[in-house]
Design an enzyme around this catalytic site. Structure first.
Site, PDB file in Angstrom:
ATOM      1  CE1 TYR A 125      -3.034  -2.969   0.013  1.00 35.22           C
ATOM      2  CE2 TYR A 125      -4.262  -1.826   1.707  1.00 35.22           C
ATOM      3  CZ  TYR A 125      -4.155  -2.847   0.789  1.00 35.22           C
ATOM      4  OH  TYR A 125      -5.178  -3.749   0.665  1.00 35.22           O
ATOM      5  CE  LYS A 172       1.127 -18.795   0.275  1.00 32.45           C
ATOM      6  NZ  LYS A 172       0.259 -19.957   0.482  1.00 32.45           N
ATOM      7  CG  ASP A 205      -2.681 -20.331   2.046  1.00 29.31           C
ATOM      8  OD1 ASP A 205      -2.075 -20.143   3.119  1.00 29.31           O
ATOM      9  OD2 ASP A 205      -2.197 -21.002   1.122  1.00 29.31           O
ATOM     10  CG  ASP A 229      -7.792  -3.915   2.961  1.00 27.73           C
ATOM     11  OD1 ASP A 229      -8.913  -3.832   3.484  1.00 27.73           O
ATOM     12  OD2 ASP A 229      -7.486  -3.323   1.914  1.00 27.73           O
ATOM     13  CG  ASP A 233     -13.858  -6.301   3.905  1.00 25.40           C
ATOM     14  OD1 ASP A 233     -13.355  -5.461   4.678  1.00 25.40           O
ATOM     15  OD2 ASP A 233     -14.444  -5.987   2.854  1.00 25.40           O
TER      16      ASP A 233
HETATM   17  P1  ATP Z   1     -13.601  -0.727   0.327  1.00 20.00           P
HETATM   18  O1  ATP Z   1     -12.619  -1.472  -0.521  1.00 20.00           O
HETATM   19  O2  ATP Z   1     -13.630   0.752   0.060  1.00 20.00           O
HETATM   20  O3  ATP Z   1     -13.497  -1.067   1.785  1.00 20.00           O
HETATM   21  P2  ATP Z   1     -15.545  -2.691  -0.324  1.00 20.00           P
HETATM   22  O4  ATP Z   1     -15.244  -3.152  -1.686  1.00 20.00           O
HETATM   23  O5  ATP Z   1     -15.107  -3.532   0.852  1.00 20.00           O
HETATM   24  O6  ATP Z   1     -15.042  -1.191  -0.128  1.00 20.00           O
HETATM   25  P3  ATP Z   1     -18.044  -1.818   0.678  1.00 20.00           P
HETATM   26  O7  ATP Z   1     -18.306  -0.457   0.190  1.00 20.00           O
HETATM   27  O8  ATP Z   1     -17.551  -1.956   2.048  1.00 20.00           O
HETATM   28  O9  ATP Z   1     -17.083  -2.530  -0.343  1.00 20.00           O
HETATM   29  O10 ATP Z   1     -19.332  -2.698   0.478  1.00 20.00           O
HETATM   30  C1  ATP Z   1     -19.317  -4.120   0.387  1.00 20.00           C
HETATM   31  C2  ATP Z   1     -20.751  -4.642   0.542  1.00 20.00           C
HETATM   32  O11 ATP Z   1     -21.156  -4.478   1.900  1.00 20.00           O
HETATM   33  C3  ATP Z   1     -21.754  -3.882  -0.308  1.00 20.00           C
HETATM   34  O12 ATP Z   1     -22.686  -4.751  -0.883  1.00 20.00           O
HETATM   35  C4  ATP Z   1     -22.413  -2.940   0.666  1.00 20.00           C
HETATM   36  O13 ATP Z   1     -23.739  -2.662   0.338  1.00 20.00           O
HETATM   37  C5  ATP Z   1     -22.324  -3.680   1.993  1.00 20.00           C
HETATM   38  N1  ATP Z   1     -22.144  -2.721   3.098  1.00 20.00           N
HETATM   39  C6  ATP Z   1     -21.020  -2.021   3.379  1.00 20.00           C
HETATM   40  N2  ATP Z   1     -21.213  -1.222   4.437  1.00 20.00           N
HETATM   41  C7  ATP Z   1     -22.476  -1.420   4.846  1.00 20.00           C
HETATM   42  C8  ATP Z   1     -23.275  -0.860   5.904  1.00 20.00           C
HETATM   43  N3  ATP Z   1     -22.794   0.067   6.765  1.00 20.00           N
HETATM   44  N4  ATP Z   1     -24.544  -1.293   6.041  1.00 20.00           N
HETATM   45  C9  ATP Z   1     -25.044  -2.219   5.207  1.00 20.00           C
HETATM   46  N5  ATP Z   1     -24.352  -2.774   4.197  1.00 20.00           N
HETATM   47  C10 ATP Z   1     -23.073  -2.375   4.004  1.00 20.00           C
END
Ligand code: ATP
Length: 341
Positions: A125, A172, A205, A229, A233
């Site tokens: 990054y 990794k 992984d 990162d 998620d």
């Molecule tokens: P980034 O790379 O900028 O973190 P991302 O690719 O992880 O973005 P997000 O914008 O976080 O994507 O969204 C991923 C999915 O999660 C989408 O379908 C979005 O609608 C859902 N989402 C994200 N935040 C929320 C929230 N606060 N409430 C409900 N749904 C959410």
């Protein structure tokens, strides 16, 4: 009455909607805790670039530096110009991303309570990508100093936690022998200085698989920037999704607090976004203020907000992502009302 100055980055997409809920909650604390917040809206992100030609003007950087803490909603396409730059500029080296099951939200398994400690300043990054004929080279930087510093943070965090007191280094190094090899070596060296904390290692992984298979077994995970990162998620999903996941970017003297999720353009402007992630992020900010300013009031305020969030979820006021039908503003209102009771 103590007043803290908060630089607020409202962000893009769902950012303005969810940050409004946090502002409401912060204002609601006044009545109960003798705390006020001087909330200064600070331009940054896609909208700022469209209006001013730059995503992070110097004046915004100064406003952030002049504040006690920064609360940031997600920005859109300019994320690299805003948060990635701020992390490096302000040396916010530790990205803390907790995943803790909430009482009234179904989670993948019972007893999930772990935290990802993500190195926040280097790895892929740094933005060093170079085109050559026929392709692109991206440079990944791993240094001894940053790896040792993040490992030390993770072990100190494990000392304070009530769970198993265990640090897991995720890398990794079987493939990236030099870069992840160095990261792993630094983690081992730091672990030797913390004999009271168990230490183990896992390939990234395998960690991705085990986060789904046995999420309840993890305690503190320390890892490099990009793995952190991606895994965070996934980690959020184990306890109800991105709509609930808070995070903090911590440095020696300053910190920026932001939800894990992005600007979510697919649901922006429709009142569908869950504001709980940014409200729990606000709790992390209050806890950090409490620790760094030695202010018990802020810790009690954070606890009150957490209790209010649990109460609201228990009462069934939930956004669509959690199976409810409440709007972003309705959830924000309900939490703020409980906080001020
Ligand atoms: P980034 O790379 O900028 O973190 P991302 O690719 O992880 O973005 P997000 O914008 O976080 O994507 O969204 C991923 C999915 O999660 C989408 O379908 C979005 O609608 C859902 N989402 C994200 N935040 C929320 C929230 N606060 N409430 C409900 N749904 C959410």
């Amino acid at each position: 009455m103590t007043t803290y100055t908060i630089a607020l980055l409202e962000g893009d997409g769902i950012g303005p909607e969810v940050s409004a809920a946090s502002v409401q909650v912060l204002r609601a604390l006044k009545g109960r805790f003798d705390l006020t917040f001087d909330i200064r809206k600070t331009p940054a992100g896609d909208r700022c670039r469209a209006e001013r030609g730059e995503a992070l003007p110097d004046s915004s950087v100064s406003a952030i530096k002049d504040s006690d803490a920064c609360l940031k909603a997600p920005v859109g396409d300019t994320a690299a110009d805003v948060i990635v730059r701020l992390r490096q500029l302000l040396n916010l080296y530790a990205n803390i991303r907790p995943s803790r099951a909430l009482q009234h939200v179904p989670s993948l398994k019972p007893g999930i309570d772990f935290v990802i400690v993500r190195e926040n300043t280097e790895c892929l990054y740094k933005g060093m990508e170079f085109e050559f004929e026929g392709g692109v080279i991206a440079l990944r930087t791993i240094t001894r100093s940053a790896s040792t510093r993040i490992a030390e943070y993770a072990f100190q965090l494990a000392e304070q936690r009530l769970k198993t007191r265990e640090v897991l280094a995720v890398h990794k190094s079987n493939v990236l022998r030099k870069s992840d090899g160095l990261f792993a070596e630094c983690c081992r060296e730091v672990s030797a200085k913390h004999p009271g904390i168990a230490f183990s290692e896992m390939l990234v992984d395998s960690a991705a698989m085990n986060l789904i298979r046995i999420p309840e077994r993890f305690d503190v995970i320390v890892t490099t920037n990009m793995y952190g990162d991606i895994l965070s998620d996934e980690a959020a999903q184990t306890v109800g999704g991105l709509g609930l996941a808070p995070s903090a970017n911590i440095g020696e003297t300053f910190a920026i607090f932001e939800p894990v999720h992005g600007a979510a353009p697919d649901i922006a402007g429709r009142g569908l976004a869950n504001p709980v992630a940014i409200i729990l992020t606000t709790c992390m900010m209050l806890e950090w203020l409490s620790k760094t300013r030695d202010d018990r009031n802020c810790a009690e305020a954070a606890e009150a907000v957490r209790t209010a969030v649990n109460g609201v979820l228990e009462s069934g006021i939930k956004t669509v992502d959690l199976g409810g039908n409440a709007s972003t503003a309705e959830v924000g209102d309900a939490v703020a009302k409980r906080v001020s009771r």
